[in-house]
Design a protein around this motif. Structure first.
Motif, PDB file in Angstrom:
ATOM      1  N   PRO B 171       0.808  -1.222   0.000  1.00 44.91           N
ATOM      2  CA  PRO B 171       0.000   0.000   0.000  1.00 44.91           C
ATOM      3  C   PRO B 171       0.838   1.267   0.000  1.00 44.91           C
ATOM      4  O   PRO B 171       0.382   2.315  -0.465  1.00 44.91           O
ATOM      5  CB  PRO B 171      -0.815  -0.116   1.290  1.00 44.91           C
ATOM      6  CG  PRO B 171      -0.890  -1.570   1.538  1.00 44.91           C
ATOM      7  CD  PRO B 171       0.413  -2.130   1.071  1.00 44.91           C
ATOM      8  N   ARG B 172       2.077   1.182   0.465  1.00 40.68           N
ATOM      9  CA  ARG B 172       2.938   2.372   0.478  1.00 40.68           C
ATOM     10  C   ARG B 172       3.288   2.811  -0.938  1.00 40.68           C
ATOM     11  O   ARG B 172       3.404   4.000  -1.222  1.00 40.68           O
ATOM     12  CB  ARG B 172       4.213   2.045   1.250  1.00 40.68           C
ATOM     13  CG  ARG B 172       5.066   3.258   1.555  1.00 40.68           C
ATOM     14  CD  ARG B 172       6.454   2.849   1.947  1.00 40.68           C
ATOM     15  NE  ARG B 172       6.512   2.058   3.153  1.00 40.68           N
ATOM     16  CZ  ARG B 172       6.518   2.574   4.383  1.00 40.68           C
ATOM     17  NH1 ARG B 172       6.438   3.871   4.529  1.00 40.68           N
ATOM     18  NH2 ARG B 172       6.589   1.798   5.424  1.00 40.68           N
ATOM     19  N   TYR B 173       3.480   1.813  -1.846  1.00 44.62           N
ATOM     20  CA  TYR B 173       3.849   2.152  -3.210  1.00 44.62           C
ATOM     21  C   TYR B 173       2.644   2.225  -4.135  1.00 44.62           C
ATOM     22  O   TYR B 173       2.788   2.565  -5.307  1.00 44.62           O
ATOM     23  CB  TYR B 173       4.864   1.143  -3.750  1.00 44.62           C
ATOM     24  CG  TYR B 173       6.171   1.217  -3.020  1.00 44.62           C
ATOM     25  CD1 TYR B 173       7.061   2.247  -3.297  1.00 44.62           C
ATOM     26  CD2 TYR B 173       6.492   0.309  -2.032  1.00 44.62           C
ATOM     27  CE1 TYR B 173       8.250   2.353  -2.614  1.00 44.62           C
ATOM     28  CE2 TYR B 173       7.687   0.400  -1.342  1.00 44.62           C
ATOM     29  CZ  TYR B 173       8.553   1.430  -1.638  1.00 44.62           C
ATOM     30  OH  TYR B 173       9.730   1.534  -0.953  1.00 44.62           O
ATOM     31  N   ALA B 174       1.457   1.876  -3.621  1.00 40.49           N
ATOM     32  CA  ALA B 174       0.256   1.889  -4.464  1.00 40.49           C
ATOM     33  C   ALA B 174      -0.023   3.260  -5.080  1.00 40.49           C
ATOM     34  O   ALA B 174      -0.395   3.322  -6.256  1.00 40.49           O
ATOM     35  CB  ALA B 174      -0.940   1.385  -3.669  1.00 40.49           C
ATOM     36  N   PRO B 175       0.137   4.389  -4.366  1.00 41.42           N
ATOM     37  CA  PRO B 175      -0.121   5.682  -5.006  1.00 41.42           C
ATOM     38  C   PRO B 175       0.718   5.910  -6.258  1.00 41.42           C
ATOM     39  O   PRO B 175       0.197   6.375  -7.277  1.00 41.42           O
ATOM     40  CB  PRO B 175       0.237   6.694  -3.914  1.00 41.42           C
ATOM     41  CG  PRO B 175       0.006   5.986  -2.655  1.00 41.42           C
ATOM     42  CD  PRO B 175       0.361   4.560  -2.920  1.00 41.42           C
ATOM     43  N   TYR B 176       2.005   5.558  -6.209  1.00 43.33           N
ATOM     44  CA  TYR B 176       2.838   5.732  -7.396  1.00 43.33           C
ATOM     45  C   TYR B 176       2.344   4.848  -8.531  1.00 43.33           C
ATOM     46  O   TYR B 176       2.212   5.292  -9.675  1.00 43.33           O
ATOM     47  CB  TYR B 176       4.304   5.398  -7.081  1.00 43.33           C
ATOM     48  CG  TYR B 176       5.120   5.259  -8.330  1.00 43.33           C
ATOM     49  CD1 TYR B 176       5.348   6.378  -9.123  1.00 43.33           C
ATOM     50  CD2 TYR B 176       5.598   4.035  -8.763  1.00 43.33           C
ATOM     51  CE1 TYR B 176       6.054   6.271 -10.300  1.00 43.33           C
ATOM     52  CE2 TYR B 176       6.302   3.922  -9.938  1.00 43.33           C
ATOM     53  CZ  TYR B 176       6.532   5.037 -10.699  1.00 43.33           C
ATOM     54  OH  TYR B 176       7.208   4.927 -11.873  1.00 43.33           O
ATOM     55  N   LEU B 177       2.041   3.579  -8.209  1.00 42.39           N
ATOM     56  CA  LEU B 177       1.592   2.659  -9.253  1.00 42.39           C
ATOM     57  C   LEU B 177       0.281   3.130  -9.856  1.00 42.39           C
ATOM     58  O   LEU B 177       0.068   3.052 -11.060  1.00 42.39           O
ATOM     59  CB  LEU B 177       1.444   1.249  -8.671  1.00 42.39           C
ATOM     60  CG  LEU B 177       2.732   0.634  -8.153  1.00 42.39           C
ATOM     61  CD1 LEU B 177       2.459  -0.694  -7.504  1.00 42.39           C
ATOM     62  CD2 LEU B 177       3.720   0.466  -9.287  1.00 42.39           C
ATOM     63  N   LEU B 178      -0.611   3.660  -8.996  1.00 40.68           N
ATOM     64  CA  LEU B 178      -1.889   4.171  -9.492  1.00 40.68           C
ATOM     65  C   LEU B 178      -1.665   5.366 -10.414  1.00 40.68           C
ATOM     66  O   LEU B 178      -2.274   5.441 -11.487  1.00 40.68           O
ATOM     67  CB  LEU B 178      -2.769   4.598  -8.311  1.00 40.68           C
ATOM     68  CG  LEU B 178      -3.466   3.472  -7.583  1.00 40.68           C
ATOM     69  CD1 LEU B 178      -4.029   3.965  -6.271  1.00 40.68           C
ATOM     70  CD2 LEU B 178      -4.564   2.915  -8.443  1.00 40.68           C
ATOM     71  N   SER B 179      -0.778   6.274  -9.996  1.00 42.36           N
ATOM     72  CA  SER B 179      -0.524   7.443 -10.830  1.00 42.36           C
ATOM     73  C   SER B 179       0.000   7.021 -12.192  1.00 42.36           C
ATOM     74  O   SER B 179      -0.467   7.486 -13.231  1.00 42.36           O
ATOM     75  CB  SER B 179       0.499   8.374 -10.192  1.00 42.36           C
ATOM     76  OG  SER B 179       0.283   8.487  -8.836  1.00 42.36           O
TER      77      SER B 179
END
Lengths: 77, 364
Positions: B171-179
């Motif tokens: 979940p920590r890296y999810a924002p980058y992957l989503l972007s």
């Protein structure tokens, strides 16, 4: 034949060989994945994910070769 | 019914584009084309025209063209030239001359690809500013827009981020992957809109995206293993006398991953458009309208394939980014190289409903 002709010829043959190899690789991969899915339909999602990753990696190798071909074709003149 | 209507509109717009190109290439022919030699020259000229038209269409340019269907009119939007001289007098005096960064001239003028990239980013930001549910009292999404976005967001988080990176770090890296997923998806789909162009079909854009993933991967591995562990990993766990071979190989391995990432997206987006235009270009190369009976349905087929490829490439880029970040994160958990046994506990997470869905903070 001039150097230009040779480079175009090699670019064409190289691109063809690249596509041949990648096609064989991805074809084998898809065949194996279908085989595995047939044996174990419950694992379809996992198999598909793994297959896509492997397909992307194989495709990447093929694209390296294609870039060499493109360079041969464009930088020759 | 509406679906068929859309298909019809698509076909008509493609034929309209094709006719327009045809009309233009006829204009390019010499007016007195009676001689056989002259006609042959005209045909040759036409062939060159088709390939340059295709290359000009996919390449970057300092202006944006809007062609009016079924007419010869086109609106051309020229962008101003913005150049920052890093060294005095490094930039050429006239805007026509190409600027080179190695000479010390930073060219930040808008181009066709950056223009559409900016439109794509503004679209993504607006989509999530207005599409995300920010009401904490009501976490269930409403309406087709929120549900669609939630589906994609949950897919990226639960099917890409968590299985590849891990339950704690995912979940920590999810924002980058989503972007990255929504950015690439939007740019890929923008390339299929008439008049727009594919910014992901530009090597610079994909290079920047791959570079961000590369930096994030290194940060993830240094965070997980510490600088010492990171450097130790560079030796591949081999005895010291193999280090002269292992260290260059490992360093090379660091760079081939983002390089392949860059090239894959670029080549896929570029190749699809070139194939599409080559099929339509066949009509002008052969010079017979009857070819369009074959070429246009094939082009529509390739267009639909491109629609699939747009999603697939966004997925693959995100997936491989997650995989590389996951490899970096896994570096800290054990000293040996095998990542296989590490991924197994996370496979169990796959598709479990216990992961509470909170759309209030998911798209951000």
């Amino acid at each position: 034949m001039t150097n230009l002709a040779y480079s175009f010829l090699s670019a064409g043959i190289g691109a063809g060989l690249c596509v041949l190899g990648v096609g064989l690789g991805i074809g084998r991969l898809a065949a194996s994945a279908l085989d595995a899915t047939g044996r174990q339909p419950a694992a379809t999602g996992d198999i598909r994910t793994t297959m896509l990753i492997a397909a992307a990696l194989i495709e990447g190798v093929g694209l390296f070769g294609l870039v060499v071909s493109i360079l041969l074709a464009t930088k020759a003149g | 019914m509406r679906r068929w209507l859309w298909c019809a509109v698509l076909a008509v717009s493609m034929v309209a584009r094709a006719q327009e190109g045809h009309a233009r290439s006829h204009d390019a022919e010499p007016a007195s084309g009676e001689h056989a030699a002259r006609a042959q020259e005209g045909a040759k000229h036409e062939k060159v025209d088709t390939s340059t038209y295709i290359l000009e269409h996919v390449a970057d340019s300092p202006e944006v063209e809007f062609q009016v269907p079924l007419s010869d009119k086109e609106f051309i939007l020229h962008f101003p030239v913005w150049r920052i001289p890093l060294e005095a007098g490094a930039c050429p005096a006239s805007a026509e001359e190409p600027a080179s960064l190695s000479a010390g001239c930073l060219d930040i003028s808008l181009t066709k690809h950056t223009f559409w990239m900016l439109i794509g980013s503004v679209f993504v930001v607006l989509l999530f500013v207005f599409g995300a549910n920010r009401n904490p009292k009501q976490p269930v999404p409403h309406g087709p827009r929120q549900n669609l976005l939630e589906m994609l967001v949950i897919f990226v988080r639960n099917e890409i981020a968590i299985p590849n990176i891990g339950k704690e770090e995912g979940p920590r890296y999810a924002p980058y992957l989503l972007s990255v997923f929504f950015f690439i998806l939007t740019l890929n789909l923008l390339g299929l809109v008439p008049w727009a162009s594919t910014a992901t079909g530009n090597l610079g854009v994909t290079l920047a995206l791959a570079l961000i993933t590369f930096v994030l991967t290194q940060i993830a591995s240094i965070r997980a293993a510490g600088l010492g562990g990171y450097l130790k990993h560079m030796t591949g766990g081999a005895p010291w006398w193999i280090w002269p071979i292992m260290v260059p190989v490992e360093i090379l391995g660091l760079f081939t991953k983002p390089f392949a990432l860059m090239l894959r997206l670029f080549a896929n987006m570029l190749a699809g458009h070139i194939v599409l235009f080559s099929l339509l270009g066949l009509i002008f190369i052969i010079g017979n309208v009857a070819v369009s009976v074959v070429a246009v349905p094939f082009a529509v087929f390739i267009y639909l394939l491109e629609l699939f490829v747009a999603f697939l490439q966004a997925y693959i880029f995100t997936m491989l980014s997650a995989l590389f970040i996951g490899m970096g994160v896994a570096m800290g958990h054990h000293d040996e190289h095998g990542h296989e046994e590490h991924t197994e506990p996370h496979e169990a997470v796959h598709g479990k409903p216990e992961l509470a869905v909170n759309p209030a903070n998911a798209p951000g």
